[in-house]
Scaffold this active site. Structure first.
Site, PDB file in Angstrom:
ATOM      1  N   SER A  45     -21.919   7.881  -0.296  1.00 40.33           N
ATOM      2  CA  SER A  45     -23.275   7.571  -0.752  1.00 40.33           C
ATOM      3  C   SER A  45     -23.292   7.295  -2.254  1.00 40.33           C
ATOM      4  O   SER A  45     -22.353   7.640  -2.965  1.00 40.33           O
ATOM      5  CB  SER A  45     -24.213   8.738  -0.425  1.00 40.33           C
ATOM      6  OG  SER A  45     -23.641   9.955  -0.855  1.00 40.33           O
ATOM      7  N   GLU A  58     -25.907   7.235  -5.792  1.00 40.56           N
ATOM      8  CA  GLU A  58     -27.188   7.723  -6.332  1.00 40.56           C
ATOM      9  C   GLU A  58     -27.723   6.836  -7.456  1.00 40.56           C
ATOM     10  O   GLU A  58     -26.969   6.363  -8.290  1.00 40.56           O
ATOM     11  CB  GLU A  58     -26.954   9.145  -6.862  1.00 40.56           C
ATOM     12  CG  GLU A  58     -28.182   9.812  -7.439  1.00 40.56           C
ATOM     13  CD  GLU A  58     -27.915  11.274  -7.776  1.00 40.56           C
ATOM     14  OE1 GLU A  58     -27.360  12.015  -6.937  1.00 40.56           O
ATOM     15  OE2 GLU A  58     -28.266  11.669  -8.901  1.00 40.56           O
ATOM     16  N   ASP A 101     -35.197  21.097 -12.618  1.00 37.53           N
ATOM     17  CA  ASP A 101     -35.268  21.788 -13.915  1.00 37.53           C
ATOM     18  C   ASP A 101     -36.495  21.281 -14.648  1.00 37.53           C
ATOM     19  O   ASP A 101     -36.624  20.076 -14.860  1.00 37.53           O
ATOM     20  CB  ASP A 101     -34.044  21.431 -14.779  1.00 37.53           C
ATOM     21  CG  ASP A 101     -32.769  21.986 -14.201  1.00 37.53           C
ATOM     22  OD1 ASP A 101     -32.745  23.193 -13.901  1.00 37.53           O
ATOM     23  OD2 ASP A 101     -31.810  21.203 -14.045  1.00 37.53           O
ATOM     24  N   PHE A 141     -24.145  15.142 -21.025  1.00 41.21           N
ATOM     25  CA  PHE A 141     -24.509  15.523 -19.642  1.00 41.21           C
ATOM     26  C   PHE A 141     -23.754  16.779 -19.201  1.00 41.21           C
ATOM     27  O   PHE A 141     -24.311  17.659 -18.582  1.00 41.21           O
ATOM     28  CB  PHE A 141     -24.161  14.413 -18.658  1.00 41.21           C
ATOM     29  CG  PHE A 141     -25.101  13.247 -18.672  1.00 41.21           C
ATOM     30  CD1 PHE A 141     -26.301  13.298 -19.370  1.00 41.21           C
ATOM     31  CD2 PHE A 141     -24.797  12.096 -17.965  1.00 41.21           C
ATOM     32  CE1 PHE A 141     -27.168  12.219 -19.374  1.00 41.21           C
ATOM     33  CE2 PHE A 141     -25.658  11.010 -17.967  1.00 41.21           C
ATOM     34  CZ  PHE A 141     -26.840  11.065 -18.680  1.00 41.21           C
ATOM     35  N   HIS A 175     -19.873  11.082  -3.167  1.00 44.01           N
ATOM     36  CA  HIS A 175     -21.230  10.690  -3.579  1.00 44.01           C
ATOM     37  C   HIS A 175     -21.126  10.263  -5.044  1.00 44.01           C
ATOM     38  O   HIS A 175     -20.739  11.064  -5.899  1.00 44.01           O
ATOM     39  CB  HIS A 175     -22.181  11.893  -3.436  1.00 44.01           C
ATOM     40  CG  HIS A 175     -23.573  11.638  -3.926  1.00 44.01           C
ATOM     41  ND1 HIS A 175     -24.561  11.065  -3.140  1.00 44.01           N
ATOM     42  CD2 HIS A 175     -24.170  11.908  -5.115  1.00 44.01           C
ATOM     43  CE1 HIS A 175     -25.684  10.989  -3.828  1.00 44.01           C
ATOM     44  NE2 HIS A 175     -25.480  11.485  -5.032  1.00 44.01           N
TER      45      HIS A 175
HETATM   46  P1  FAD Z   1     -31.020  26.383  -6.544  1.00 40.19           P
HETATM   47  O1  FAD Z   1     -30.126  26.237  -5.390  1.00 40.19           O
HETATM   48  O2  FAD Z   1     -32.374  26.951  -6.331  1.00 40.19           O
HETATM   49  O3  FAD Z   1     -30.242  27.255  -7.632  1.00 40.19           O
HETATM   50  C1  FAD Z   1     -30.719  27.365  -8.971  1.00 40.19           C
HETATM   51  C2  FAD Z   1     -30.175  28.630  -9.628  1.00 40.19           C
HETATM   52  O4  FAD Z   1     -30.828  29.760  -9.043  1.00 40.19           O
HETATM   53  C3  FAD Z   1     -28.684  28.864  -9.403  1.00 40.19           C
HETATM   54  O5  FAD Z   1     -28.180  29.474 -10.567  1.00 40.19           O
HETATM   55  C4  FAD Z   1     -28.648  29.825  -8.224  1.00 40.19           C
HETATM   56  O6  FAD Z   1     -27.472  30.627  -8.207  1.00 40.19           O
HETATM   57  C5  FAD Z   1     -29.892  30.650  -8.468  1.00 40.19           C
HETATM   58  N1  FAD Z   1     -30.512  31.153  -7.238  1.00 40.19           N
HETATM   59  C6  FAD Z   1     -30.707  30.479  -6.091  1.00 40.19           C
HETATM   60  N2  FAD Z   1     -31.332  31.250  -5.181  1.00 40.19           N
HETATM   61  C7  FAD Z   1     -31.540  32.438  -5.769  1.00 40.19           C
HETATM   62  C8  FAD Z   1     -32.152  33.656  -5.366  1.00 40.19           C
HETATM   63  N3  FAD Z   1     -32.692  33.795  -4.154  1.00 40.19           N
HETATM   64  N4  FAD Z   1     -32.207  34.682  -6.251  1.00 40.19           N
HETATM   65  C9  FAD Z   1     -31.655  34.551  -7.505  1.00 40.19           C
HETATM   66  N5  FAD Z   1     -31.073  33.419  -7.937  1.00 40.19           N
HETATM   67  C10 FAD Z   1     -31.019  32.383  -7.086  1.00 40.19           C
HETATM   68  N6  FAD Z   1     -32.622  17.587 -10.571  1.00 40.19           N
HETATM   69  C11 FAD Z   1     -33.807  16.949 -10.529  1.00 40.19           C
HETATM   70  O7  FAD Z   1     -34.744  17.360 -11.239  1.00 40.19           O
HETATM   71  N7  FAD Z   1     -34.011  15.835  -9.750  1.00 40.19           N
HETATM   72  C12 FAD Z   1     -33.042  15.361  -8.929  1.00 40.19           C
HETATM   73  O8  FAD Z   1     -33.240  14.373  -8.235  1.00 40.19           O
HETATM   74  C13 FAD Z   1     -31.768  16.027  -8.925  1.00 40.19           C
HETATM   75  N8  FAD Z   1     -30.776  15.615  -8.104  1.00 40.19           N
HETATM   76  C14 FAD Z   1     -29.611  16.337  -8.046  1.00 40.19           C
HETATM   77  C15 FAD Z   1     -28.633  15.970  -7.127  1.00 40.19           C
HETATM   78  C16 FAD Z   1     -27.451  16.695  -7.023  1.00 40.19           C
HETATM   79  C17 FAD Z   1     -26.436  16.285  -5.980  1.00 40.19           C
HETATM   80  C18 FAD Z   1     -27.213  17.801  -7.891  1.00 40.19           C
HETATM   81  C19 FAD Z   1     -25.929  18.569  -7.814  1.00 40.19           C
HETATM   82  C20 FAD Z   1     -28.177  18.172  -8.816  1.00 40.19           C
HETATM   83  C21 FAD Z   1     -29.385  17.462  -8.898  1.00 40.19           C
HETATM   84  N9  FAD Z   1     -30.402  17.832  -9.789  1.00 40.19           N
HETATM   85  C22 FAD Z   1     -31.602  17.163  -9.784  1.00 40.19           C
HETATM   86  C23 FAD Z   1     -30.205  18.952 -10.711  1.00 40.19           C
HETATM   87  C24 FAD Z   1     -30.719  20.269 -10.120  1.00 40.19           C
HETATM   88  O9  FAD Z   1     -32.104  20.214  -9.920  1.00 40.19           O
HETATM   89  C25 FAD Z   1     -30.385  21.375 -11.132  1.00 40.19           C
HETATM   90  O10 FAD Z   1     -28.996  21.594 -11.142  1.00 40.19           O
HETATM   91  C26 FAD Z   1     -31.152  22.679 -10.954  1.00 40.19           C
HETATM   92  O11 FAD Z   1     -30.914  23.485 -12.111  1.00 40.19           O
HETATM   93  C27 FAD Z   1     -30.756  23.506  -9.744  1.00 40.19           C
HETATM   94  O12 FAD Z   1     -31.161  22.946  -8.580  1.00 40.19           O
HETATM   95  P2  FAD Z   1     -30.640  23.551  -7.179  1.00 40.19           P
HETATM   96  O13 FAD Z   1     -31.334  22.822  -6.128  1.00 40.19           O
HETATM   97  O14 FAD Z   1     -29.193  23.613  -7.160  1.00 40.19           O
HETATM   98  O15 FAD Z   1     -31.252  25.045  -7.314  1.00 40.19           O
END
Ligand code: FAD
Length: 275
Positions: A7, A9, A100, A207, A257
Site C-alpha cells: 500500500s 500513503e 497527536d 520527522f 506500506h
Molecule cells: P495508541 O495506540 O492509542 O497509542 C498511543 C500511546 O498511548 C502509546 O504510547 C501507547 O503505548 C499508549 N497507550 C495505548 N493504550 C493505552 C492504555 N490503555 N493505557 C495507557 N497507555 C496506552 N497521525 C495522525 O494524526 N493522522 C494520521 O493519519 C496518522 N497516520 C498514521 C499512520 C501510521 C501507519 C502510523 C504508524 C502513525 C500515524 N499517525 C497519524 C501518527 C499517530 O497518530 C501517532 O503516532 C500517535 O501518537 C499515536 O497513535 P496510535 O494510534 O498509535 O495511538
C-alpha cells in the site's frame, strides 16, 4: 510480495496545485498496482473534508482507498458521523489511530486511545470496515516501556483490528523482534512494515525526532557527508531503503506500506529495485 499488503500513503493536499500534483503522482504510482492507497487524517478533524475528497477521487479512478481516522480531540458523536459518511460512500477499509494534537489544542476527546477507537468502530459498524492500526517496532515515544507499548498494541488487535502498519524504521531487527514478541502475546494479524524513502536529510531527521525513529549512525553520517548534494543523498537513500525492504520481505514481512510524501519517484525506484 503479496499485493494484498502493498500500500501507499498520501496526505490530503491543501491547495488546488497540490491536488493536481497528487493526481500526477497517483497516476505514476498506480502503475505499481498497490492493493490500496491510504490518506492521512489531521488530528482533531482538521483535514476531514480533504481526506474524504482525496479518498473519493482515488476510488473514482478505480483504485481502492482507505482513509485514516484519528480520535484524539473528537467526540463519539463526531466519529459516528464520519463512520456513517465513510459507509455511505462504500468505503470498506480504514486506518484507525489516536493521532497527536498540537500543544495547547483543547481536550483529549472521548476516546483516549486507538484501542478505544477500534472498539467503538466495531460496536458501531460491526465487520463493515477492514481496520488497520499503527505499530511501533522502536516503541511509541510516549510509551512507558517497550513491553507496555507492546501490550497496548496487542490491545488494539484484541479490540478488532485486522492488520497493522508500522511506524517507519531503519533497523530491520527492531521489526523482527517486535513481531516475535507480538506473536508471543497472541497477535496473529499481518504487521506490515512502514517504509520511508530517504530523499532529504534535514526533513528525515526532523520527522524521525518527532516520531521516535532512530536513524542509525552510519546512515546519518553518510547522509550528512553529502551536504547539499541531493543526487547522492537520493542514490544512497535508495540503496539503503531497497536493501531494508529486501531484508524485511526475505525475513517474512507480509508486504510494505510506503510513506510516499505525495511523491512518486522514490517509491517507484525502490519498487523497481525489488522486482
Ligand atoms: P495508541 O495506540 O492509542 O497509542 C498511543 C500511546 O498511548 C502509546 O504510547 C501507547 O503505548 C499508549 N497507550 C495505548 N493504550 C493505552 C492504555 N490503555 N493505557 C495507557 N497507555 C496506552 N497521525 C495522525 O494524526 N493522522 C494520521 O493519519 C496518522 N497516520 C498514521 C499512520 C501510521 C501507519 C502510523 C504508524 C502513525 C500515524 N499517525 C497519524 C501518527 C499517530 O497518530 C501517532 O503516532 C500517535 O501518537 C499515536 O497513535 P496510535 O494510534 O498509535 O495511538
Amino acid at each position: 510480495m503479496s499485493k494484498e499488503n502493498f500500500s501507499i500513503e498520501f496526505f490530503p493536499p491543501k491547495t488546488a496545485e497540490g491536488a493536481e500534483k497528487l493526481r500526477a503522482t497517483r497516476a505514476k504510482l498506480a502503475e505499481l498496482h498497490p492493493k490500496y492507497f491510504s490518506v492521512t487524517f489531521g488530528a482533531g478533524g482538521s483535514t476531514q473534508q480533504g481526506t474524504l475528497d482525496t479518498v473519493l477521487e482515488i476510488m473514482r479512478e478505480g483504485q481502492q482507498a482507505a482513509p485514516h481516522l484519528s480520535c484524539v480531540g473528537s467526540s463519539k458523536e463526531s466519529i459516528r458521523a464520519i463512520l456513517a459518511e465513510f459507509k455511505s460512500h462504500g468505503i470498506r477499509r480504514l486506518v484507525a489511530l489516536r493521532g497527536d494534537l498540537p500543544s495547547g489544542y483543547g481536550g483529549a476527546g472521548e476516546l483516549r486511545y486507538a484501542s478505544e477507537l477500534v472498539e467503538f468502530i466495531r460496536a458501531e459498524t460491526g465487520d463493515w470496515f477492514h481496520i488497520e492500526v499503527a505499530a511501533y517496532p522502536e516503541m511509541h515515544p510516549q510509551a512507558k516501556s517497550p513491553q507496555d507499548d507492546l501490550q497496548n498494541f496487542a490491545r488494539k488487535v484484541q479490540a478488532g483490528a485486522n492488520a497493522a502498519i508500522t511506524q517507519y524504521f531503519y533497523n530491520a531487527d527492531a521489526y523482527f523482534q517486535f513481531l516475535d514478541n507480538a506473536r508471543k502475546l497472541g497477535v496473529a494479524v499481518p504487521v506490515v512494515p512502514g517504509i520511508m524513502p530517504i530523499t532529504n536529510y534535514s526533513q528525515l531527521t526532523r520527522f524521525s525526532d518527532m516520531c521516535g525513529t532512530e536513524i542509525p549512525r552510519w546512515i546519518r553520517l553518510k547522509l550528512a557527508s553529502f551536504g547539499d548534494d541531493s543526487d547522492s543523498i537520493k542514490a544512497f537513500g535508495l540503496d539503503v531503503v531497497a536493501q531494508l525492504c529486501e531484508r524485511l520481505l526475505a525475513g517474512g514481512a507480509p508486504g510494505l506500506h510506503f510513506y510516499s510524501m505525495n511523491q512518486s519517484a522514490a517509491t517507484s525506484a525502490i519498487w523497481q529495485r525489488l522486482k
